[in-house]
Design a protein around this motif. Structure first.
Motif, short mmCIF file in Angstrom:
data_model
loop_
_atom_site.label_atom_id
_atom_site.label_comp_id
_atom_site.label_asym_id
_atom_site.label_seq_id
_atom_site.Cartn_x
_atom_site.Cartn_y
_atom_site.Cartn_z
N ILE A 88 -38.79 0.02 -34.09
CA ILE A 88 -39.15 0.61 -35.32
C ILE A 88 -40.23 -0.47 -35.51
N ASN A 89 -41.26 0.39 -35.66
CA ASN A 89 -42.32 -0.22 -35.73
C ASN A 89 -43.02 0.78 -37.40
N TRP A 90 -42.90 0.42 -38.68
CA TRP A 90 -43.13 0.99 -39.40
C TRP A 90 -44.52 1.41 -39.74
N ALA A 91 -45.83 2.11 -40.30
CA ALA A 91 -46.71 2.28 -41.10
C ALA A 91 -46.78 1.26 -42.19
N ASP A 92 -47.92 0.78 -42.05
CA ASP A 92 -48.23 -0.10 -43.71
C ASP A 92 -48.86 0.76 -44.23
N VAL A 93 -47.87 0.11 -45.71
CA VAL A 93 -48.51 0.82 -47.00
C VAL A 93 -49.10 0.11 -48.18
N ASN A 94 -49.61 0.37 -48.90
CA ASN A 94 -50.07 0.02 -50.46
C ASN A 94 -48.95 -0.74 -50.86
N ALA A 95 -48.55 -2.11 -51.11
CA ALA A 95 -48.17 -3.20 -52.72
C ALA A 95 -48.25 -2.46 -53.47
N ASP A 96 -48.71 -1.16 -53.86
CA ASP A 96 -48.52 -0.38 -55.25
C ASP A 96 -48.17 0.73 -55.57
N ASP A 97 -47.71 0.94 -54.11
CA ASP A 97 -47.16 2.34 -54.05
C ASP A 97 -45.61 3.00 -54.67
N GLY A 98 -44.95 1.22 -55.06
CA GLY A 98 -43.84 1.51 -54.91
C GLY A 98 -42.82 2.00 -54.60
N LEU A 99 -42.99 1.81 -53.17
CA LEU A 99 -42.03 1.60 -51.96
C LEU A 99 -40.75 0.45 -52.29
N PHE A 104 -38.34 4.75 -53.84
CA PHE A 104 -39.64 4.43 -54.87
C PHE A 104 -39.37 3.71 -56.14
N LYS A 105 -39.47 3.45 -56.67
CA LYS A 105 -39.57 3.18 -57.66
C LYS A 105 -41.17 2.91 -58.78
N PRO A 106 -40.79 4.11 -60.25
CA PRO A 106 -42.64 4.47 -60.06
C PRO A 106 -43.16 3.68 -60.18
N ASN A 107 -42.55 2.33 -61.31
CA ASN A 107 -42.85 0.96 -61.78
C ASN A 107 -42.08 0.10 -62.56
N LYS A 108 -42.94 -0.84 -62.01
CA LYS A 108 -41.42 -2.31 -61.27
C LYS A 108 -40.51 -2.40 -62.57
N THR A 109 -40.63 -2.10 -63.97
CA THR A 109 -39.51 -2.26 -64.60
C THR A 109 -38.87 -0.68 -64.76
N ALA A 110 -38.86 0.01 -63.43
CA ALA A 110 -38.21 1.70 -63.67
C ALA A 110 -36.85 0.63 -64.08
N ILE A 111 -35.89 1.66 -64.33
CA ILE A 111 -34.20 2.38 -64.43
C ILE A 111 -33.88 3.04 -63.65
N ASP A 112 -34.62 3.03 -62.86
CA ASP A 112 -34.29 4.93 -62.06
C ASP A 112 -35.17 4.36 -60.36
N THR A 113 -34.47 5.22 -59.68
CA THR A 113 -34.68 5.49 -58.02
C THR A 113 -34.89 6.44 -57.97
N GLY A 126 -44.39 5.36 -73.90
CA GLY A 126 -43.74 5.07 -72.16
C GLY A 126 -43.63 5.85 -71.51
N ASN A 127 -43.84 5.70 -69.98
CA ASN A 127 -43.41 7.11 -69.55
C ASN A 127 -42.44 7.27 -68.65
N VAL A 128 -42.56 8.63 -68.58
CA VAL A 128 -41.21 9.51 -68.49
C VAL A 128 -41.80 10.22 -66.35
N VAL A 166 -39.95 -0.29 -73.68
CA VAL A 166 -39.88 0.71 -73.29
C VAL A 166 -40.13 1.03 -71.82
N PHE A 167 -38.95 1.28 -70.67
CA PHE A 167 -38.81 1.03 -69.40
C PHE A 167 -38.28 2.65 -69.19
N SER A 168 -38.91 2.90 -67.89
CA SER A 168 -39.59 4.09 -67.81
C SER A 168 -38.10 4.58 -67.04
N GLY A 169 -37.69 5.43 -66.92
CA GLY A 169 -36.75 6.43 -65.89
C GLY A 169 -36.64 7.97 -65.57
#
Length: 414
Positions: free
Chosen positions: A157-168, A213-222, A128-130, A49-52
């Motif tokens: 433009i110098n971008w602020a650092d973010v967490n790699a797990d933020d889904g950005l 953003f994607k809520p997780n790596k396999t999510a089908i929607d942005t 699965g997560n919705v 099940v892939f989130s969207g």
């Protein structure tokens, strides 16, 4: 009893027992399987099940049982379901089903297959997560640590650092270049140390950007944030101001004088040569200068220039390089005011912004006074002409008296 008769006896008894057991099993099947043995079609394999966004994608494989003709997915405690027909081939077939209109949160799904005779498989259950409006509302644009116009005309433009797990995932930037050409640029995100150069950026302009953003790596929607404007700090002095240092003179007596256009000097600023000159000195190659020598005070002396055209709405920084020995009984301000002209001391509160040049140094000393860059800011909510200049109130104080010197002045849009 003879041995062979004993053996025959036990074989007879064993046969009778087996026949009795079979009879009981047959009776059981007749009772609980009146229509014959239960048949289970092959279940759906490798189900995922892939989130969207208010939906999911369910996938799986049909690896066996060519008799399967459909599968059914249940959710919401089996109150909702979708039936999907299947046409099997000789190989492995794939199930791919989008399930729409789901509420946000964790959903549990049950999958069963069916053959042409109505037989149903054992269930496959997974969760699965919705994602939806709650997740969307938690998203914010990626921060910008610094955005400045460079000497080559590009915007860095110098971008602020973010967490790699933020889904950005990325940042989309819209901007206008120096030729008024519109650009739409997509920047793939890196968690840290990310900079972006926008060539030939229009000085004084802004960028408009959004973050995906994607809520997780396999999510089908942005998911996207709203577009947000961000200023790019730029030196706009040459666009709106002129004669900004070394300063050019109009009148001149060999040291003192008045500033050349577009600077405007009021009568109170002319404290030299009997009211002929003041506000300009040849010291330092041409400076804005007042000095109260031999008890020649300055009372609401003003030198200013108005911007050559209306400044766009936004945030601004006025910066000037100065050297001063202004005591507590005197004051000099750098001032920005709306319209044509800057206010006198009594009306200073009406200005857009100002900074006091008083530094507490004893006249004639070298410390703590020194050449320094001073700044102040102001904000415009709508385009308008702005006057920028200096307001002086310096008492006469013998030799050398109170004085200040400005070597240059700059205007930045921030």
């Amino acid at each position: 009893m003879k041995p062979y008769k004993i053996i025959s006896y036990y074989l007879l008894m064993l046969t009778a027992f087996i026949m009795s057991a079979c009879t009981k099993m047959d009776d059981y099947k007749k009772k609980y399987e009146p229509n014959g043995p239960i048949i289970y079609p092959g279940k759906l394999d490798s189900v995922q099940v892939f989130s969207g966004r208010n939906r999911v994608l369910l996938t799986g494989l049909f690896t066996s049982d060519p008799k399967i003709v459909k599968y059914k997915v249940y959710w919401n405690s089996k109150q909702d379901s979708i039936v999907t027909p299947v046409t099997r081939t000789s190989g492995v077939d794939t199930a791919k089903l989008f399930i729409p209109n789901l509420p946000e949160g964790v959903m549990t799904f049950e999958v069963r297959t069916y053959d042409g005779e109505g037989h149903v498989s054992i269930p496959v259950t997974l969760a699965g997560n919705v994602y939806g409006s709650l997740y969307q509302s938690s998203l914010i644009n990626r921060g910008i640590a610094k955005a400045e116009l460079q000497t080559d005309g590009s915007a860095l433009i110098n971008w602020a650092d973010v967490n790699a797990d933020d889904g950005l995932q990325s940042m989309e930037i819209k901007y206008t270049d120096a030729s008024n050409k519109q650009h739409d640029t997509l920047i793939v995100s890196l968690p840290s140390g990310l900079s972006t150069s926008l060539p030939k950026f229009k000085a004084g302009g802004v960028i408009s950007y959004r973050t995906s953003f994607k809520p997780n790596k396999t999510a089908i929607d942005t998911f996207y944030t709203d577009f947000q404007d961000h200023s790019v700090k730029a030196d706009v002095t040459s666009i709106y101001l002129s004669n900004t240092g070394p300063f050019q003179r109009n009148t001149y007596d060999g040291r003192w004088g008045t500033l050349a256009a577009p600077w405007i000097t009021n009568a109170a600023a002319k404290n030299k040569d009997g009211g002929t000159n003041g506000g300009y000195s040849s010291d330092g190659g041409g400076t804005i200068n007042w000095e109260t020598w031999n008890n020649t005070p300055v009372v609401d002396g003003i030198v200013y220039q108005a911007t050559s055209s209306a400044l766009p709405a936004g945030n601004y920084i006025v910066s000037f390089d100065s050297y001063s020995e202004v005591q507590s009984n005197s004051s000099v301000y750098c001032v920005a005011a709306a319209g044509n002209g800057i206010p006198v001391l009594a009306n200073l509160s009406t200005a857009l912004g100002s900074v006091n040049m008083y530094n507490g140094a004893k006249v004639g000393t070298t410390s703590p006074n020194s050449r320094e860059v001073k700044t102040f800011t102001f904000t415009l909510t709508s385009p308008q002409v702005v006057s920028i200049g200096f307001l002086g109130n310096l008492v006469g104080n013998g030799n050398p008296g109170n004085y200040f010197t400005v070597f240059n002045i700059k205007l930045f849009k921030n």
